[in-house]
Motif scaffolding. Structure first.
Motif, PDB file in Angstrom:
ATOM      1  N   SER A   1       0.827  -1.210   0.000  1.00  0.00           N
ATOM      2  CA  SER A   1       0.000   0.000   0.000  1.00  0.00           C
ATOM      3  C   SER A   1       0.856   1.253   0.000  1.00  0.00           C
ATOM      4  O   SER A   1       0.622   2.189  -0.790  1.00  0.00           O
ATOM      5  CB  SER A   1      -0.924   0.009   1.221  1.00  0.00           C
ATOM      6  N   ASN A   2       1.862   1.297   0.868  1.00  0.00           N
ATOM      7  CA  ASN A   2       2.697   2.496   0.947  1.00  0.00           C
ATOM      8  C   ASN A   2       3.503   2.714  -0.318  1.00  0.00           C
ATOM      9  O   ASN A   2       3.742   3.850  -0.731  1.00  0.00           O
ATOM     10  CB  ASN A   2       3.615   2.407   2.169  1.00  0.00           C
ATOM     11  N   GLU A   3       3.900   1.625  -0.953  1.00  0.00           N
ATOM     12  CA  GLU A   3       4.595   1.754  -2.232  1.00  0.00           C
ATOM     13  C   GLU A   3       3.652   2.311  -3.293  1.00  0.00           C
ATOM     14  O   GLU A   3       4.044   3.173  -4.096  1.00  0.00           O
ATOM     15  CB  GLU A   3       5.136   0.381  -2.660  1.00  0.00           C
ATOM     16  N   TYR A   4       2.414   1.839  -3.286  1.00  0.00           N
ATOM     17  CA  TYR A   4       1.424   2.303  -4.257  1.00  0.00           C
ATOM     18  C   TYR A   4       1.031   3.762  -3.987  1.00  0.00           C
ATOM     19  O   TYR A   4       0.899   4.570  -4.916  1.00  0.00           O
ATOM     20  CB  TYR A   4       0.190   1.408  -4.200  1.00  0.00           C
ATOM     21  N   LEU A   5       0.861   4.103  -2.715  1.00  0.00           N
ATOM     22  CA  LEU A   5       0.435   5.454  -2.345  1.00  0.00           C
ATOM     23  C   LEU A   5       1.480   6.507  -2.687  1.00  0.00           C
ATOM     24  O   LEU A   5       1.142   7.672  -2.925  1.00  0.00           O
ATOM     25  CB  LEU A   5       0.125   5.515  -0.847  1.00  0.00           C
ATOM     26  N   SER A   6       2.733   6.107  -2.707  1.00  0.00           N
ATOM     27  CA  SER A   6       3.799   7.075  -3.003  1.00  0.00           C
ATOM     28  C   SER A   6       3.730   7.604  -4.433  1.00  0.00           C
ATOM     29  O   SER A   6       4.291   8.657  -4.742  1.00  0.00           O
ATOM     30  CB  SER A   6       5.171   6.437  -2.756  1.00  0.00           C
ATOM     31  N   SER A   7       3.040   6.866  -5.323  1.00  0.00           N
ATOM     32  CA  SER A   7       2.912   7.309  -6.715  1.00  0.00           C
ATOM     33  C   SER A   7       1.449   7.405  -7.145  1.00  0.00           C
ATOM     34  O   SER A   7       1.140   7.296  -8.330  1.00  0.00           O
ATOM     35  CB  SER A   7       3.658   6.341  -7.638  1.00  0.00           C
ATOM     36  N   THR A   8       0.568   7.591  -6.178  1.00  0.00           N
ATOM     37  CA  THR A   8      -0.869   7.675  -6.471  1.00  0.00           C
ATOM     38  C   THR A   8      -1.282   9.128  -6.712  1.00  0.00           C
ATOM     39  O   THR A   8      -0.830  10.043  -6.026  1.00  0.00           O
ATOM     40  CB  THR A   8      -1.681   7.092  -5.290  1.00  0.00           C
ATOM     41  N   ASP A   9      -2.164   9.312  -7.677  1.00  0.00           N
ATOM     42  CA  ASP A   9      -2.638  10.668  -7.994  1.00  0.00           C
ATOM     43  C   ASP A   9      -3.679  11.146  -6.992  1.00  0.00           C
ATOM     44  O   ASP A   9      -3.630  12.282  -6.523  1.00  0.00           O
ATOM     45  CB  ASP A   9      -3.223  10.688  -9.409  1.00  0.00           C
ATOM     46  N   VAL A  10      -4.647  10.266  -6.671  1.00  0.00           N
ATOM     47  CA  VAL A  10      -5.702  10.630  -5.721  1.00  0.00           C
ATOM     48  C   VAL A  10      -5.938   9.463  -4.759  1.00  0.00           C
ATOM     49  O   VAL A  10      -6.169   8.341  -5.194  1.00  0.00           O
ATOM     50  CB  VAL A  10      -7.040  10.969  -6.430  1.00  0.00           C
ATOM     51  N   ALA A  11      -5.886   9.749  -3.475  1.00  0.00           N
ATOM     52  CA  ALA A  11      -6.212   8.757  -2.450  1.00  0.00           C
ATOM     53  C   ALA A  11      -7.461   9.228  -1.718  1.00  0.00           C
ATOM     54  O   ALA A  11      -7.515  10.370  -1.239  1.00  0.00           O
ATOM     55  CB  ALA A  11      -5.060   8.582  -1.471  1.00  0.00           C
ATOM     56  N   ILE A  12      -8.467   8.362  -1.664  1.00  0.00           N
ATOM     57  CA  ILE A  12      -9.719   8.698  -0.978  1.00  0.00           C
ATOM     58  C   ILE A  12      -9.788   7.910   0.324  1.00  0.00           C
ATOM     59  O   ILE A  12      -9.807   6.679   0.321  1.00  0.00           O
ATOM     60  CB  ILE A  12     -10.941   8.371  -1.850  1.00  0.00           C
ATOM     61  N   VAL A  13      -9.801   8.625   1.428  1.00  0.00           N
ATOM     62  CA  VAL A  13      -9.890   8.006   2.750  1.00  0.00           C
ATOM     63  C   VAL A  13     -11.365   7.889   3.110  1.00  0.00           C
ATOM     64  O   VAL A  13     -12.042   8.893   3.346  1.00  0.00           O
ATOM     65  CB  VAL A  13      -9.134   8.839   3.800  1.00  0.00           C
ATOM     66  N   VAL A  14     -11.868   6.666   3.160  1.00  0.00           N
ATOM     67  CA  VAL A  14     -13.298   6.437   3.408  1.00  0.00           C
ATOM     68  C   VAL A  14     -13.495   5.970   4.854  1.00  0.00           C
ATOM     69  O   VAL A  14     -13.483   4.789   5.163  1.00  0.00           O
ATOM     70  CB  VAL A  14     -13.877   5.389   2.439  1.00  0.00           C
ATOM     71  N   GLY A  15     -13.635   6.937   5.735  1.00  0.00           N
ATOM     72  CA  GLY A  15     -13.952   6.607   7.117  1.00  0.00           C
ATOM     73  C   GLY A  15     -12.800   6.095   7.947  1.00  0.00           C
ATOM     74  O   GLY A  15     -12.997   5.602   9.056  1.00  0.00           O
ATOM     75  N   ALA A  16     -11.571   6.172   7.445  1.00  0.00           N
ATOM     76  CA  ALA A  16     -10.402   5.773   8.245  1.00  0.00           C
ATOM     77  C   ALA A  16      -9.840   7.010   8.938  1.00  0.00           C
ATOM     78  O   ALA A  16     -10.000   8.128   8.453  1.00  0.00           O
ATOM     79  CB  ALA A  16      -9.341   5.133   7.355  1.00  0.00           C
ATOM     80  N   ASN A  17      -9.186   6.814  10.072  1.00  0.00           N
ATOM     81  CA  ASN A  17      -8.622   7.946  10.787  1.00  0.00           C
ATOM     82  C   ASN A  17      -7.254   7.623  11.385  1.00  0.00           C
ATOM     83  O   ASN A  17      -6.235   8.120  10.929  1.00  0.00           O
ATOM     84  CB  ASN A  17      -9.569   8.413  11.888  1.00  0.00           C
ATOM     85  N   ASP A  18      -7.242   6.757  12.371  1.00  0.00           N
ATOM     86  CA  ASP A  18      -6.004   6.501  13.109  1.00  0.00           C
ATOM     87  C   ASP A  18      -4.932   5.842  12.255  1.00  0.00           C
ATOM     88  O   ASP A  18      -3.741   6.056  12.466  1.00  0.00           O
ATOM     89  CB  ASP A  18      -6.298   5.631  14.337  1.00  0.00           C
ATOM     90  N   VAL A  19      -5.336   5.007  11.274  1.00  0.00           N
ATOM     91  CA  VAL A  19      -4.355   4.267  10.470  1.00  0.00           C
ATOM     92  C   VAL A  19      -3.677   5.148   9.426  1.00  0.00           C
ATOM     93  O   VAL A  19      -2.744   4.703   8.754  1.00  0.00           O
ATOM     94  CB  VAL A  19      -5.003   3.049   9.787  1.00  0.00           C
ATOM     95  N   VAL A  20      -4.132   6.400   9.269  1.00  0.00           N
ATOM     96  CA  VAL A  20      -3.491   7.338   8.343  1.00  0.00           C
ATOM     97  C   VAL A  20      -2.971   8.559   9.086  1.00  0.00           C
ATOM     98  O   VAL A  20      -2.623   9.561   8.476  1.00  0.00           O
ATOM     99  CB  VAL A  20      -4.471   7.780   7.220  1.00  0.00           C
ATOM    100  N   ASN A  21      -2.909   8.478  10.400  1.00  0.00           N
ATOM    101  CA  ASN A  21      -2.519   9.627  11.219  1.00  0.00           C
ATOM    102  C   ASN A  21      -1.005   9.794  11.210  1.00  0.00           C
ATOM    103  O   ASN A  21      -0.275   8.941  11.731  1.00  0.00           O
ATOM    104  CB  ASN A  21      -3.009   9.411  12.656  1.00  0.00           C
TER     105      ASN A  21
END
Length: 461
Positions: free
Chosen positions: A371-391
């Motif tokens: 996930s972190n490898e993918y997110l590093s080159s992602t254009d748009v990330a949509i956080v759907v109801g998550a909080n602590d795991v992206v803090n």
């Protein structure tokens, strides 16, 4: 007749192993569940009729138990919503521990609370673990369902209390086993101690730690089932208990790594627990909002999108709408993956279960490292109801109680959009600096309604 029943148990054991193996992938999970159910059914039949000479006139009570339990299970399966699945898992797990504890109690009563050193130590250990799993799961059920708040069970010096009770329980097991017997008063006191420890063990646990303790309690129930299988000479119960107990311990260790906690901290109750009104250091900044139409345009004309699901998606029951958005974006040539944190939600694999229900392709679900490898080159990330795991406090703020916990890192993602009802902190009670980052925008609304509006806008582009 004995050979026939032994063959049935062997077949049942094979079905159980194959069934559990099939549960590891959504495409085969349904068949695996059916095979495991058949296995357990065969095991129940064998347990009822073998050995025949010990059953006497107990068939009426056995039939009543099966009928009542079957009705309750059927109603629960039909009525319980997916959002309530974590607490239901905790509740059923507690009943498993309670059953094992009752088996131990019956053994002690039938043997007049006496036996050899090995017998008594094993039975008392099983009694202890069974009641700990039961009462601990009941407390977890209360917390997960919202009926029990952290401030309802305040235990001063919780870690010291837990260590003291655990040492006392181990010492008593050794003393009673060495003496070769215990009185009914001693048995009652030991039972009360076990029940109390189950409560004090789980009571301090709060927020993001809940998936870890559910996994641990599940492994304890598996261990008690295995020991009960030895006590009752039930080979299928022994096998099932070993599988559940060992896999539960492995999962607990993996969850500890995901939470950056040691197993010792788990065993002695050193979990983080948000006190009433407690938050991390105040976070200041400017919130930037985005409209549904702007987000839809951004999604339609981008290349890579990530969905980060959390408990808010479960509450809003938005997983099927997420899947619809994925399908529509795929038709426009947009790549979409689901980046899932191991402890997202309220139980291990919570998000995976919800997305599987929505028929999301398993290959689109990424683990933490992917996930972190993918997110590093992602254009748009949509956080759907998550909080602590992206803090980001877990990486940036040494004073935060989640500092050091591996998170889904959005620092390199080009655009982050958070779907959230308001600015309230997450389950762990910690403010999230992510909401004020330069690459983050907020879309305030119910997650399902927001996604439905996004889907509607996408269809018009």
């Amino acid at each position: 007749m004995t050979v026939f029943f032994d063959i049935l148990l062997f077949i049942s054991s094979i079905l159980l192993i194959v069934g559990l193996r099939k549960l590891s992938h959504p495409e085969s999970a349904n068949n695996g569940n059916i095979l495991a159910a058949i296995s357990v059914g065969l095991g129940i039949i064998v347990s009822i009729f073998y050995p025949m000479e010990t059953q006497n006139n107990n068939y009426l009570f056995i039939a009543l138990g099966i009928i009542i339990g079957g009705i309750i299970g059927l109603i629960a399966a039909k009525k319980v919503a997916m959002t309530a699945m974590p607490e239901m898992v905790s509740l059923f797990n507690g009943f498993g521990g309670f059953s094992a504890a009752l088996i131990s109690l019956i053994w002690l009563i039938n043997h007049n609370s006496s036996g050899g050193y090995a017998d008594l130590s094993v039975v008392l250990f099983n009694l202890f673990l069974g009641f700990v799993a039961f009462t601990g799961s009941m407390v977890a059920f209360g917390k997960l369902s919202g009926k029990l708040k952290d401030n309802h069970l305040k235990i001063p010096y919780a870690s010291i209390v837990n260590i003291t009770l655990l040492i006392l329980a181990v010492v008593l097991i050794g003393v009673f086993a060495y003496q070769g017997k215990l009185t009914h008063v001693h048995l009652i006191l030991f039972t009360v101690l076990s029940i109390i420890y189950g409560v004090t063990f789980v009571a301090p646990i709060g927020g993001a730690d809940m998936p870890v303790v559910i996994s641990l309690l599940n492994s304890l129930t598996g261990i008690t089932a295995a020991i009960s299988g030895v006590m009752t000479d039930n080979k299928l119960m022994l096998l099932g208990g070993i599988l559940v107990g060992s896999s539960g311990i492995i999962l607990t260790l993996l969850m500890c790594v995901a939470m950056n906690r040691s197993l010792v901290a788990v065993l002695f109750g050193s979990f983080s627990s948000a006190k009433a009104g407690e938050t991390a250091n105040s976070v200041n900044g400017v919130i930037k909002e985005i409209s549904v139409s702007d987000l839809a345009i951004q999604l339609a004309y981008t290349e890579r999108v990530a969905i980060i699901p959390g408990y808010g998606m479960a509450v809003a029951q938005a997983q099927k709408i997420v899947k619809d958005v994925e399908n529509l974006l795929a038709s426009k040539g947009v790549e979409l993956k689901y980046t899932i944190h191991p402890v997202a939600g309220r139980m291990p694999g919570h998000m995976n279960v919800l997305l599987a229900e929505a028929n999301v392709n398993y290959d689109k679900l990424l683990d933490l490292e992917e996930s972190n490898e993918y997110l590093s080159s992602t254009d748009v990330a949509i956080v759907v109801g998550a909080n602590d795991v992206v803090n980001p406090s877990a990486k940036e703020d040494p004073s935060s109680k989640i500092y050091g916990m591996p998170i889904l890192d959005l620092s390199q993602t080009k655009n982050v959009v958070v779907l959230k009802r308001g600015m309230n902190p997450g389950y762990a009670g910690i403010e999230n600096p992510l909401f004020f980052k330069d690459n983050t925008k907020m879309l305030f609304s119910d997650a399902k309604k927001s996604l439905e509006s996004i889907l509607s806008e996408l269809k018009q582009l």
